[in-house]
Design an enzyme around this catalytic site. Structure first.
Site, PDB file in Angstrom:
ATOM      1  N   LYS A  54       4.404 -11.916   1.854  1.00 36.52           N
ATOM      2  CA  LYS A  54       3.924 -11.403   0.734  1.00 36.52           C
ATOM      3  C   LYS A  54       3.655 -12.369  -0.488  1.00 36.52           C
ATOM      4  O   LYS A  54       2.670 -12.173  -1.181  1.00 36.52           O
ATOM      5  CB  LYS A  54       5.106 -10.478   0.025  1.00 36.52           C
ATOM      6  N   GLN A  98      13.160  -6.569  -1.120  1.00 36.47           N
ATOM      7  CA  GLN A  98      12.966  -6.329   0.288  1.00 36.47           C
ATOM      8  C   GLN A  98      14.070  -5.424   1.071  1.00 36.47           C
ATOM      9  O   GLN A  98      15.467  -5.831   0.712  1.00 36.47           O
ATOM     10  CB  GLN A  98      12.896  -7.645   1.074  1.00 36.47           C
ATOM     11  N   ASP A 121       6.674  -1.410  -5.376  1.00 36.72           N
ATOM     12  CA  ASP A 121       6.785  -0.584  -4.047  1.00 36.72           C
ATOM     13  C   ASP A 121       6.779   0.817  -3.838  1.00 36.72           C
ATOM     14  O   ASP A 121       6.851   1.218  -3.001  1.00 36.72           O
ATOM     15  CB  ASP A 121       8.264  -1.345  -3.411  1.00 36.72           C
TER      16      ASP A 121
END
Ligand code: NDP
Length: 294
Positions: A54, A98, A121
């Site tokens: 990412k 994450q 996200d």
């Protein structure tokens, strides 16, 4: 019939190019460079790889990335404090924690701490809740499901009124994919481990999305001729002929289904590359959102 392959690698590349152009255009206009903060808790090797990917993708698109790595035994309070600091930092437009988090940390509370305006996200309970409500728009949609819908858009499939079957009901893939399909007026059936007559249900699908994490579970005779099949699964199976000793396969028996479906995503190279592309797109949108508030 031999299915047309949906080339997720090429489509994601196009999205990433568009993002890079949007970033350059912002800089030319004197606007801020978008920034993404990643928070990696502990040393899970798969999470380390995802976060690195990412960050690299951000760099290529001209997005600043702010990497935070904290120990697995960080307290809940300290992790929430870090997220709160990132919320307050105007250089950070998007925050990505994450997942999965190490045991002992309350994932939902951490995700709830992220400002919904930086929730690139799309996992904040408010954003997910809005996705589940008619007429309410989330600020961000989870990246892999968003990628699935984007690929369907590229195929040009008419979702309105079609029968869509989603295999899997996880928070990160199955359920949001189903909600997005409903929002686009598909008639959606969600299947899971207790579903009876799974093959029959799948055969009713004009659009079939498989996200179960079971290697090659969907066989050729589970698929209606001409259906569009999106394979989200990424599974490692032993393959002594490969240097690494394994290969990646999807949840769909590719060789069988490609003879029946009209369109099919390969694994790898289908949905996988879309996740990061949609994350970058969300980060630029977060920056635009922040501009609008100035
Ligand atoms: P989860 O394990 O969280 O969810 C799996 C879902 O499949 C559950 O809803 C489960 O049902 C259902 N399921 C499991 N076994 C069966 C079965 N035999 N019959 C019917 N349903 C079943 O997985 P994720 O959603 O996180 O991931 C799914 C797949 O997608 C994985 O292969 C993962 O690696 C991949 N993935 C790929 C991404 C990408 O390409 N970027 C991103 C995220 C995931 P129940 O709810 O009843 O337990």
């Amino acid at each position: 019939m031999t299915a047309k392959l949906i080339d997720g690698t090429a489509i994601a590349e196009q999205v990433r190019d568009d993002v890079a152009k949007d970033v350059s255009a912002r800089i030319e206009k004197g606007l801020s460079r978008p920034g993404l903060a990643t928070v990696l808790v502990g040393e899970n090797p798969a999470s380390q790889v995802y976060v690195r990917m990412k960050q690299k993708a951000c760099e290529k698109a001209g997005i600043r990335s702010f990497g935070h790595v904290v120990p697995a035994d960080i307290s809940q309070a300290d992790l929430e404090k870090l997220v709160a600091e990132l919320n307050a930092n105007p250089e950070v437009n998007g925050i990505l924690v994450q997942l999965p988090l190490p045991k002992g940390l309350d994932e939902e509370r951490v995700l709830s701490t992220i400002s919904i305006e930086k929730d690139v996200d799309g996992f904040h309970p408010i954003n997910i809740g809005r996705l589940a409500q008619k007429g309410r728009k989330p600020l961000f949609v989870p990246c892999t499901p968003d990628g699935v819908i984007y690929l369907l858009g590229q195929v040009g499939v008419e979702l309105e009124g079609c029968n869509a079957v989603v295999l899997g009901r996880s928070n990160i893939v199955g359920m949001p994919v189903a909600l997005l399909l409903v929002e686009r007026n598909a008639t959606v059936t969600i299947c899971h481990s207790r579903t009876r007559d799974l093959a029959d249900v799948c055969r009713s699908a004009d659009v079939l999305v498989a996200a179960v994490g079971r290697p090659e579970m969907v066989r050729g005779d589970w698929v209606k001729p001409g259906a569009v099949v999106i394979d989200v699964g990424v599974n490692r199976v032993d393959d002594p002929s490969k240097e690494k000793g394994y290969k990646l396969v999807g949840d769909v028996a590719f060789d069988e289904v490609k003879e029946v479906a009209s369109h099919l995503t390969p694994v790898p190279g289908g949905v996988g590359p879309m996740t990061i592309a949609m994350l970058l797109r969300n980060t630029v949108r977060a920056a635009q959102h922040a501009d609008a508030k100035l």
